[in-house]
Motif scaffolding. Structure first.
Motif, PDB file in Angstrom:
ATOM      1  N   ASP A  71       0.751  31.298   4.427  1.00  0.00           N
ATOM      2  CA  ASP A  71       1.709  31.475   5.522  1.00  0.00           C
ATOM      3  C   ASP A  71       1.610  30.431   6.634  1.00  0.00           C
ATOM      4  OD1 ASP A  71      -0.743  32.283   6.441  1.00  0.00           O
ATOM      5  OD2 ASP A  71      -0.025  34.136   7.394  1.00  0.00           O
ATOM      6  N   ARG A  72       0.851  29.355   6.399  1.00  0.00           N
ATOM      7  CA  ARG A  72       0.790  28.277   7.397  1.00  0.00           C
ATOM      8  C   ARG A  72       1.190  26.959   6.747  1.00  0.00           C
ATOM      9  NH1 ARG A  72       1.999  29.432  11.811  1.00  0.00           N
ATOM     10  NH2 ARG A  72       1.261  27.418  12.534  1.00  0.00           N
ATOM     11  N   PRO A  73       1.835  26.069   7.520  1.00  0.00           N
ATOM     12  CA  PRO A  73       2.252  24.771   6.953  1.00  0.00           C
ATOM     13  C   PRO A  73       1.045  23.943   6.518  1.00  0.00           C
ATOM     14  CG  PRO A  73       3.289  25.178   9.094  1.00  0.00           C
ATOM     15  CD  PRO A  73       2.235  26.214   8.928  1.00  0.00           C
ATOM     16  N   VAL A  74       1.259  23.138   5.484  1.00  0.00           N
ATOM     17  CA  VAL A  74       0.209  22.224   5.027  1.00  0.00           C
ATOM     18  C   VAL A  74       0.805  20.820   4.914  1.00  0.00           C
ATOM     19  CG1 VAL A  74       0.619  22.745   2.571  1.00  0.00           C
ATOM     20  CG2 VAL A  74      -1.570  21.771   3.286  1.00  0.00           C
ATOM     21  N   ILE A  75       0.009  19.838   5.269  1.00  0.00           N
ATOM     22  CA  ILE A  75       0.436  18.433   5.224  1.00  0.00           C
ATOM     23  C   ILE A  75      -0.433  17.703   4.223  1.00  0.00           C
ATOM     24  CG2 ILE A  75       0.627  16.293   6.581  1.00  0.00           C
ATOM     25  CD1 ILE A  75       1.006  18.248   9.035  1.00  0.00           C
ATOM     26  N   PHE A  76       0.197  16.884   3.387  1.00  0.00           N
ATOM     27  CA  PHE A  76      -0.537  16.063   2.424  1.00  0.00           C
ATOM     28  C   PHE A  76      -0.809  14.703   3.050  1.00  0.00           C
ATOM     29  CE2 PHE A  76       2.221  18.551  -0.767  1.00  0.00           C
ATOM     30  CZ  PHE A  76       1.373  19.650  -0.680  1.00  0.00           C
ATOM     31  N   SER A  77      -2.002  14.178   2.831  1.00  0.00           N
ATOM     32  CA  SER A  77      -2.452  12.972   3.533  1.00  0.00           C
ATOM     33  C   SER A  77      -1.662  11.719   3.147  1.00  0.00           C
ATOM     34  CB  SER A  77      -3.942  12.731   3.297  1.00  0.00           C
ATOM     35  OG  SER A  77      -4.148  12.090   2.051  1.00  0.00           O
ATOM     36  N   ALA A  78      -1.845  10.670   3.944  1.00  0.00           N
ATOM     37  CA  ALA A  78      -1.127   9.398   3.750  1.00  0.00           C
ATOM     38  C   ALA A  78      -1.456   8.744   2.418  1.00  0.00           C
ATOM     39  CB  ALA A  78      -1.469   8.436   4.896  1.00  0.00           C
ATOM     40  N   HIS A  79      -2.585   9.148   1.793  1.00  0.00           N
ATOM     41  CA  HIS A  79      -3.025   8.505   0.554  1.00  0.00           C
ATOM     42  C   HIS A  79      -2.233   8.950  -0.667  1.00  0.00           C
ATOM     43  CE1 HIS A  79      -6.419   9.100   3.401  1.00  0.00           C
ATOM     44  NE2 HIS A  79      -6.542   7.807   3.214  1.00  0.00           N
ATOM     45  N   GLY A  80      -1.489  10.069  -0.536  1.00  0.00           N
ATOM     46  CA  GLY A  80      -0.719  10.588  -1.665  1.00  0.00           C
ATOM     47  C   GLY A  80      -1.499  11.612  -2.471  1.00  0.00           C
ATOM     48  N   VAL A  81      -0.761  12.440  -3.201  1.00  0.00           N
ATOM     49  CA  VAL A  81      -1.396  13.492  -3.996  1.00  0.00           C
ATOM     50  C   VAL A  81      -0.827  13.507  -5.409  1.00  0.00           C
ATOM     51  CG1 VAL A  81      -1.930  15.006  -2.047  1.00  0.00           C
ATOM     52  CG2 VAL A  81       0.296  15.209  -3.180  1.00  0.00           C
ATOM     53  N   ALA A  82      -1.601  14.088  -6.323  1.00  0.00           N
ATOM     54  CA  ALA A  82      -1.119  14.277  -7.696  1.00  0.00           C
ATOM     55  C   ALA A  82       0.041  15.269  -7.691  1.00  0.00           C
ATOM     56  CB  ALA A  82      -2.254  14.792  -8.572  1.00  0.00           C
ATOM     57  N   LYS A  83       0.908  15.185  -8.695  1.00  0.00           N
ATOM     58  CA  LYS A  83       2.105  16.031  -8.759  1.00  0.00           C
ATOM     59  C   LYS A  83       1.802  17.522  -8.760  1.00  0.00           C
ATOM     60  CE  LYS A  83       6.005  13.499 -10.528  1.00  0.00           C
ATOM     61  NZ  LYS A  83       6.885  13.252 -11.679  1.00  0.00           N
ATOM     62  N   VAL A  84       0.618  17.875  -9.281  1.00  0.00           N
ATOM     63  CA  VAL A  84       0.281  19.301  -9.357  1.00  0.00           C
ATOM     64  C   VAL A  84       0.147  19.934  -7.972  1.00  0.00           C
ATOM     65  CG1 VAL A  84      -0.847  19.157 -11.620  1.00  0.00           C
ATOM     66  CG2 VAL A  84      -2.204  18.784  -9.537  1.00  0.00           C
ATOM     67  N   VAL A  85      -0.125  19.118  -6.945  1.00  0.00           N
ATOM     68  CA  VAL A  85      -0.366  19.669  -5.602  1.00  0.00           C
ATOM     69  C   VAL A  85       0.921  20.219  -4.983  1.00  0.00           C
ATOM     70  CG1 VAL A  85      -1.278  19.201  -3.295  1.00  0.00           C
ATOM     71  CG2 VAL A  85      -2.412  18.222  -5.292  1.00  0.00           C
ATOM     72  N   PRO A  86       1.996  19.413  -4.838  1.00  0.00           N
ATOM     73  CA  PRO A  86       3.245  20.000  -4.320  1.00  0.00           C
ATOM     74  C   PRO A  86       3.816  21.079  -5.237  1.00  0.00           C
ATOM     75  CG  PRO A  86       3.574  17.693  -4.944  1.00  0.00           C
ATOM     76  CD  PRO A  86       2.120  17.956  -4.998  1.00  0.00           C
ATOM     77  N   ALA A  87       3.597  20.947  -6.539  1.00  0.00           N
ATOM     78  CA  ALA A  87       4.081  21.972  -7.474  1.00  0.00           C
ATOM     79  C   ALA A  87       3.409  23.317  -7.181  1.00  0.00           C
ATOM     80  CB  ALA A  87       3.805  21.538  -8.912  1.00  0.00           C
ATOM     81  N   GLU A  88       2.114  23.279  -6.908  1.00  0.00           N
ATOM     82  CA  GLU A  88       1.384  24.502  -6.573  1.00  0.00           C
ATOM     83  C   GLU A  88       1.843  25.059  -5.222  1.00  0.00           C
ATOM     84  OE1 GLU A  88      -1.571  27.607  -6.528  1.00  0.00           O
ATOM     85  OE2 GLU A  88      -0.379  26.589  -8.062  1.00  0.00           O
ATOM     86  N   VAL A  97       4.568  19.432   4.110  1.00  0.00           N
ATOM     87  CA  VAL A  97       5.133  18.150   4.514  1.00  0.00           C
ATOM     88  C   VAL A  97       4.290  17.056   3.857  1.00  0.00           C
ATOM     89  CG1 VAL A  97       5.859  16.678   6.433  1.00  0.00           C
ATOM     90  CG2 VAL A  97       5.735  19.156   6.761  1.00  0.00           C
ATOM     91  N   ASP A  98       4.955  16.158   3.180  1.00  0.00           N
ATOM     92  CA  ASP A  98       4.253  15.076   2.478  1.00  0.00           C
ATOM     93  C   ASP A  98       4.189  13.849   3.386  1.00  0.00           C
ATOM     94  OD1 ASP A  98       3.176  13.304   0.729  1.00  0.00           O
ATOM     95  OD2 ASP A  98       4.675  13.559  -0.843  1.00  0.00           O
ATOM     96  N   ALA A  99       2.963  13.509   3.836  1.00  0.00           N
ATOM     97  CA  ALA A  99       2.778  12.339   4.708  1.00  0.00           C
ATOM     98  C   ALA A  99       2.369  11.093   3.919  1.00  0.00           C
ATOM     99  CB  ALA A  99       1.729  12.644   5.776  1.00  0.00           C
ATOM    100  N   THR A 100       2.564  11.126   2.594  1.00  0.00           N
ATOM    101  CA  THR A 100       2.233   9.951   1.776  1.00  0.00           C
ATOM    102  C   THR A 100       2.922   8.718   2.330  1.00  0.00           C
ATOM    103  OG1 THR A 100       2.019  11.318  -0.201  1.00  0.00           O
ATOM    104  CG2 THR A 100       2.329   8.964  -0.549  1.00  0.00           C
ATOM    105  N   CYS A 101       2.170   7.639   2.485  1.00  0.00           N
ATOM    106  CA  CYS A 101       2.754   6.379   2.949  1.00  0.00           C
ATOM    107  C   CYS A 101       3.882   5.966   1.995  1.00  0.00           C
ATOM    108  CB  CYS A 101       1.685   5.296   2.981  1.00  0.00           C
ATOM    109  SG  CYS A 101       2.359   3.654   3.330  1.00  0.00           S
ATOM    110  N   PRO A 102       5.042   5.568   2.520  1.00  0.00           N
ATOM    111  CA  PRO A 102       6.142   5.155   1.648  1.00  0.00           C
ATOM    112  C   PRO A 102       5.781   4.019   0.682  1.00  0.00           C
ATOM    113  CG  PRO A 102       6.951   5.521   3.864  1.00  0.00           C
ATOM    114  CD  PRO A 102       5.461   5.628   3.934  1.00  0.00           C
TER     115      PRO A 102
END
Length: 319
Positions: A71-88, A97-102
């Protein structure tokens, strides 16, 4: 007692890049929009001073999504994450919110495009680094093979030498990577490379600035964290460019003054995740001990700016 004279050469560009600036802004804007706490998976950027500052504002840093409540927002770091993370996160119906560097996202897209074209991918990067884990995690196991050195190229076991592409971590040494790419092209002449260099503009610019200043000084200090890949590469580049003493320091109190005894010239730079306030702190520490003259050595001007994700743009408008 008269202070000894010292010339400080400030390398520019140095410090925050656009991707780091954006990632920090994302955490601050998320706190403004949703209130504390906001969870951040992995350090948003590799710098203790930055992370501690955001923690004081209400960010909670965790290593895995399983450490976050639904029930709380989560931010993914600038380094990027594997696809399974946003899927979960989606499965758990979390706000994320995905903060992965463009520029890291660009490498992810590149890897997917090669995969769709039937190519196996070789990634040049550092094992265990979150960016490498995130990029390799864009595709099924075995579709991205990691090489760290020229020697690794000789032993990498590929499925089909005629159907290969390569991508790189964005924070590597430009010169070391060139050697690895050359080894890949020698062993696999058909290998497909990126349209444009994967190593990001900020990494390249900071390394060029270090090369420009390394020959002028007796010592070089790189302000940055020990787990910051781009900061550690700056130390290596400085040493290779002829600087006899190149060291990484997190803060001014990490400076080994005995090693700098009797010198008259020092270069200072900062990794892409180190704020300018820490550079100022280091300069002030030198002023306390030396009669300092400061000279800036600028090799490029950066005007890159990345937009924050759409979900936070209403906060940006209010500000």
């Amino acid at each position: 007692m008269t202070k000894p004279n010292l010339t400080l050469y400030l390398a520019a560009p140095r410090g925050f890049c656009a991707g780091v600036d954006r990632a920090i802004k994302i955490v601050e804007m998320a706190l403004e929009k949703w209130g504390a706490p906001v969870f951040v998976r992995h350090e948003i950027v590799h710098n203790k001073f930055v992370v501690d500052g955001l923690r004081d504002k209400g960010a909670i840093f965790v290593e895995e999504l399983s450490d976050c409540p639904d029930d709380r927002p989560v931010i993914f770091s600038a380094h990027g994450v594997a696809k399974v993370v946003p899927a979960e996160a989606e499965r758990r119906q979390m706000i994320y919110v995905d903060a992965t560097c463009p520029l890291v996202s660009k490498v992810h897209i590149e890897a997917e495009r090669h995969y769709e074209n039937g190519l196996q991918i070789i990634m040049i990067g550092h094992a265990g680094h979150p960016e490498t884990i995130g990029t390799m995690g864009q595709l099924p196991d075995g579709e991205v093979l990691l090489v760290e050195t020229v020697d690794d190229v000789a032993t990498v076991d590929v499925r089909d030498p005629g159907k290969l592409a390569f991508v790189t971590q964005t924070t590597l040494s430009v010169d070391d990577t060139k050697d690895i790419v050359a080894a890949l092209q020698a062993r696999f002449p058909a290998i497909v490379g990126p349209h444009k260099e994967d190593i990001c503009y900020a990494t390249t610019n900071r390394q060029e600035a270090v090369k420009a200043v390394a020959g002028k000084v007796e010592a070089m200090l790189v302000v940055g964290a020990p787990n910051s890949s781009n900061s550690r590469r700056l130390v290596e580049v400085g040493a290779k460019a002829g600087c006899a003493y190149a060291q990484l320091v997190q803060r001014a109190d990490n400076i080994d003054w005995r090693a700098l005894d009797g010198i008259s010239s020092v270069a200072i730079t900062a990794g892409a995740s180190a704020p300018e306030v820490l550079v100022t702190e280091v300069i002030d520490a030198f002023r306390a001990r030396f009669n300092v003259t400061v000279e800036q050595v600028e090799t490029a001007v950066e005007r890159v700016n990345f937009k924050v994700p759409r979900v936070l743009r209403d906060v940006e408008t209010e500000n």
